[in-house]
Design a protein around this motif. Structure first.
Motif, short mmCIF file in Angstrom:
data_model
loop_
_atom_site.label_atom_id
_atom_site.label_comp_id
_atom_site.label_asym_id
_atom_site.label_seq_id
_atom_site.Cartn_x
_atom_site.Cartn_y
_atom_site.Cartn_z
N CYS A 195 0.81 -1.21 0.00
CA CYS A 195 0.00 0.00 0.00
C CYS A 195 0.85 1.27 0.00
O CYS A 195 0.62 2.19 -0.80
CB CYS A 195 -0.96 0.00 1.18
SG CYS A 195 -0.18 0.03 2.83
N HIS B 161 -2.21 1.24 6.99
CA HIS B 161 -2.67 1.16 5.60
C HIS B 161 -2.87 2.57 5.06
O HIS B 161 -3.32 3.46 5.78
CB HIS B 161 -3.99 0.38 5.52
CG HIS B 161 -4.49 0.16 4.12
ND1 HIS B 161 -3.73 -0.48 3.16
CD2 HIS B 161 -5.65 0.51 3.51
CE1 HIS B 161 -4.42 -0.53 2.03
NE2 HIS B 161 -5.58 0.07 2.22
N ALA C 39 -5.90 1.65 -4.05
CA ALA C 39 -5.05 1.09 -3.00
C ALA C 39 -4.53 -0.27 -3.41
O ALA C 39 -5.05 -0.93 -4.32
CB ALA C 39 -5.85 0.95 -1.70
#
Length: 327
Positions: free
Chosen positions: A88, A137, A149
């Motif tokens: 990510c 994240h 993402a």
């Protein structure tokens, strides 16, 4: 920011200049010679991006476009190399890097980059969305409650709904009127000045400047070749099998010591080495470009630019791109 007015912005920039003279660059940038990287450093200090005089810098929409190039790339934990996969924070870092803006590698560090945005109602495309506490994240906001993402192992880079409230929203790039910034060169503290003759305002400017310096060629020429070859796309693949931003054929890449032509740093280094060899051999920029496109053997065979339609079109294209860069 706009409520400060032009004079207020100029005054604030002057304050930041003084601060930068006393303190090291903010953690969102790597010490760099390019004007683009300085703009990123200043953005972290002020919470806003700084446009180059007379033109605007990269925008949030540019970040979105850069990130979308990696749709479908497999999630690979710990990887920031698109040809191998991305996690990510690797995706976020790569999208900004494609625009010449350095971000830290880790998600929790990226959650501190730029300036804070108060809520999702204020979020704009290109903003960084960070999740959880501690942050584990990150994603890039697309607008309309969508984000791009690299979600998890076994998955791939994709567009998702913003499934929960982010713990942090950060804006690295803002639009500021160019008139608000005077001579940027006067604002760069020692150690951040662009090298004489260096290229600025293009993706991977630092790579071009550094590789060109090592091989004694023009960084603007190197950047012009990248522009024509791939449009600065590190994942480009031609029908003939040429790879990466500099479109190196696999055999050529191996001969230049390039192990991964999709890695921008390796590709630019290999291309700089190759162009340097051609310039020394042919003593002519057009002939060196022809050799880059068609091979040195073809240039020798025809004692000039080979009569191939592709090469005949390629040389003037690069020369035009070079002129646009001021070369």
């Amino acid at each position: 920011m706009t409520s400060m007015g032009v004079n207020g912005v100029i005054s604030r920039v002057a304050e930041i200049k003084e601060q930068l003279g006393l303190n090291p660059p903010p953690p969102a940038t790597v010490g760099s010679a390019s004007g683009t990287k300085f703009a990123s450093a200043l953005a972290d200090a002020t919470g806003a991006g700084i446009a180059q005089p007379g033109k605007s810098g990269p925008s949030g929409a540019d970040v979105v476009a850069a990130a979308k190039k990696y749709l479908g790339t497999p999630y690979v934990f710990g990887s920031d190399t698109p040809s191998k996969g991305l996690d990510c924070s690797g995706l976020v870092q790569q999208a900004y890097e494609d625009l010449g803006v350095d971000l830290p590698r880790n998600s929790w560090q990226q959650a501190k980059a730029g300036r804070p945005v108060g809520s999702m109602s204020d979020a704009k495309p290109g903003d960084i969305l960070a999740f959880n506490s501690p942050v584990d994240h990150v994603a890039i906001y697309l607008g309309d409650n969508k984000m791009i993402a690299a979600p998890k192992p076994g998955d791939h880079v994709k567009i998702q709904s913003v499934y929960e409230k982010p713990s942090h929203i950060r804006r690295v790039l803002d639009d500021i009127p160019a008139a608000a910034v005077q001579d940027m060169s006067a604002l760069r503290p020692a150690g951040l000045r662009a090298p004489a003759g260096g290229v600025t305002g293009v993706p991977y400017a630092d790579l071009f400047n550094q590789a060109a310096s090592r091989h004694g060629i023009s960084p603007k020429l190197l950047a012009a070749v990248a522009k024509v070859e791939s449009g600065y796309n590190p994942q480009a693949v031609s029908k003939a099998g040429a790879q990466g931003m500099m479109q190196l054929m696999p055999a050529t890449a191996r001969g230049l010591g390039v192990k991964d032509a999709f890695d921008p740093a390796q590709a630019v280094e290999g291309a700089a080495k190759l162009l340097s060899q051609h310039l020394k051999e042919f003593k002519s920029v057009p002939l060196a470009l022809a050799a880059y496109n068609a091979g040195g053997g073809a240039v020798h065979k025809y004692d000039g630019i080979p009569p191939f339609a592709e090469t005949q079109a390629y040389v003037p294209k690069v020369q035009k791109a070079l002129a646009a860069l001021g070369g």
